[in-house]
Design a protein around this motif. Structure first.
Motif, mmCIF file in Angstrom:
data_model
loop_
_atom_site.group_PDB
_atom_site.id
_atom_site.type_symbol
_atom_site.label_atom_id
_atom_site.label_comp_id
_atom_site.label_asym_id
_atom_site.label_seq_id
_atom_site.Cartn_x
_atom_site.Cartn_y
_atom_site.Cartn_z
ATOM 1 N N ARG A 1 0.828 -1.207 0.000
ATOM 2 C CA ARG A 1 0.000 0.000 0.000
ATOM 3 C C ARG A 1 0.865 1.261 0.000
ATOM 4 O O ARG A 1 0.546 2.242 -0.665
ATOM 5 C CB ARG A 1 -0.935 -0.004 1.208
ATOM 6 C CG ARG A 1 -2.043 -1.051 1.139
ATOM 7 C CD ARG A 1 -2.865 -1.062 2.416
ATOM 8 N NE ARG A 1 -3.539 0.197 2.627
ATOM 9 C CZ ARG A 1 -4.708 0.551 2.079
ATOM 10 N NH1 ARG A 1 -5.319 -0.296 1.265
ATOM 11 N NH2 ARG A 1 -5.260 1.716 2.330
ATOM 12 N N ARG A 2 1.973 1.228 0.743
ATOM 13 C CA ARG A 2 2.846 2.402 0.796
ATOM 14 C C ARG A 2 3.547 2.658 -0.530
ATOM 15 O O ARG A 2 3.816 3.808 -0.884
ATOM 16 C CB ARG A 2 3.869 2.230 1.924
ATOM 17 C CG ARG A 2 4.927 3.316 1.968
ATOM 18 C CD ARG A 2 5.719 3.337 3.257
ATOM 19 N NE ARG A 2 5.929 2.051 3.838
ATOM 20 C CZ ARG A 2 6.903 1.201 3.493
ATOM 21 N NH1 ARG A 2 7.751 1.514 2.527
ATOM 22 N NH2 ARG A 2 7.039 0.031 4.115
ATOM 23 N N THR A 3 3.869 1.582 -1.251
ATOM 24 C CA THR A 3 4.643 1.721 -2.491
ATOM 25 C C THR A 3 3.778 1.737 -3.747
ATOM 26 O O THR A 3 4.315 1.823 -4.853
ATOM 27 C CB THR A 3 5.672 0.584 -2.603
ATOM 28 O OG1 THR A 3 4.992 -0.679 -2.515
ATOM 29 C CG2 THR A 3 6.694 0.671 -1.472
ATOM 30 N N HIS A 4 2.459 1.661 -3.588
ATOM 31 C CA HIS A 4 1.547 1.699 -4.733
ATOM 32 C C HIS A 4 0.426 2.707 -4.445
ATOM 33 O O HIS A 4 -0.749 2.350 -4.332
ATOM 34 C CB HIS A 4 0.961 0.307 -5.015
ATOM 35 C CG HIS A 4 1.958 -0.668 -5.553
ATOM 36 N ND1 HIS A 4 2.921 -1.239 -4.763
ATOM 37 C CD2 HIS A 4 2.162 -1.142 -6.818
ATOM 38 C CE1 HIS A 4 3.674 -2.042 -5.503
ATOM 39 N NE2 HIS A 4 3.236 -2.005 -6.732
ATOM 40 N N ARG A 5 0.816 3.967 -4.355
ATOM 41 C CA ARG A 5 -0.136 5.040 -4.062
ATOM 42 C C ARG A 5 -0.571 5.773 -5.323
ATOM 43 O O ARG A 5 -1.612 6.428 -5.332
ATOM 44 C CB ARG A 5 0.490 6.035 -3.086
ATOM 45 C CG ARG A 5 0.834 5.438 -1.726
ATOM 46 C CD ARG A 5 1.600 6.441 -0.884
ATOM 47 N NE ARG A 5 0.856 7.671 -0.708
ATOM 48 C CZ ARG A 5 1.379 8.786 -0.217
ATOM 49 N NH1 ARG A 5 2.658 8.831 0.102
ATOM 50 N NH2 ARG A 5 0.633 9.872 -0.073
#
Length: 285
Positions: free
Chosen positions: A114-118
């Motif tokens: 989730r952090r790396t696919h915003r």
């Protein structure tokens, strides 16, 4: 010697229907690859934690809904959770029962993804969550972005023992990572490959050995190597019983045959599929 079965019990990953956790639900707070634990080393309940936002459903464990969230201030979360401490997934996996360790690894994987696919990789718009899925969709161009798996393979390669002795197992030492361990040949699957093709390619590239038979053993999610990594383990036999390994000098620095009744002490941890494979081969040997 205890050899875990190829199929291991795991927690379910069905998404919870509610969009907010209850105080009695399990709450996994993640910071990088670490998780916040209770004083006794277990996983906390949501009601025991400071108020957090952005809870993401992970599924259920023994019927209890489980959630994950990422904190930008680990010291605050640990301070407000009296006696709590941060533990790496590697440390937790070595101590917790397998379904709980798998759940912790899933929390790290989902939060990291989730952090790396915003942002949309096609039009740069902010991605939106898809309800009920571990996926996001671009509201502008419609690009669908699920948490994709990265399959990797590893192989326990054997040959008949010398002069009628016990079966021998090929173990290697890597140039990076836990370099002190004797491990198995492993690598990621490339586009267009089957799992078996990837095994043959990795073995040829890394130790210059041709394989005869390849048999599927089992699989394991692996949080250490990054979000979405799934390890598939195989047993294999060499085509030429006299073949000697030649390391590539890049990924591997050493490779040698060990009799299964005289394996080195520096083996992968007991919670890893690499060790399950080694123990299974040794038990058969």
């Amino acid at each position: 010697m205890t050899v875990p079965p190829p199929e291991r019990p795991t927690s379910t990953t069905d998404h919870a229907a509610d969009l907010s956790p209850a105080p009695g639900d399990l709450g996994l707070v993640v910071s990088g690859t670490r998780l916040l634990t209770t004083p006794d080393g277990g996983l906390p309940r949501v009601g025991e934690l400071p108020a957090e936002t952005g809870w993401v459903p992970l599924g259920t464990l023994d019927g209890v809904p489980t959630w994950a969230t990422e904190t930008a201030d680990p010291s605050r979360a640990a301070t407000q959770r009296a006696g709590g401490r941060w533990r790496s997934w590697r440390a937790l996996a070595a101590e917790l029962p397998e379904p709980v360790a798998t759940l912790a690894g899933r929390a790290v994987a989902v939060v990291t993804w989730r952090r790396t696919h915003r942002w949309c990789g096609a039009c740069r718009a902010a991605l939106a969550d898809v309800p009920g899925q571990t996926a996001r969709r671009c509201p502008d161009c419609g690009l669908y972005v699920p948490l994709r798996l990265s399959p990797a393979v590893l192989a326990a390669i054997t040959r008949p023992g010398r002069s009628g002795g016990p079966t021998e197992l090929l173990l290697v030492r890597h140039a990076s990572g836990p370099t002190e361990l004797w491990a198995l040949v492993a690598g990621f699957v490339e586009a267009g490959e089957s799992l078996e093709t990837a095994v043959r390619r990795e073995v040829t590239e890394e130790v210059s050995v041709d394989l005869d038979t390849i048999d599927y053993f089992g699989s394991q999610p692996w949080a250490i190597s990054g979000p979405g990594v799934l390890l598939a383990g195989f047993t294999a036999t060499v085509a030429d019983p006299d073949a000697e390994p030649v390391v590539d000098g890049q990924e591997l620095v050493r490779a040698r045959w060990f009799p299964v009744d005289a394996l080195p002490a520096e083996l992968p941890p007991a919670y890893s599929i690499s060790r399950w494979l080694i123990d299974a081969v040794a038990a058969r040997g």
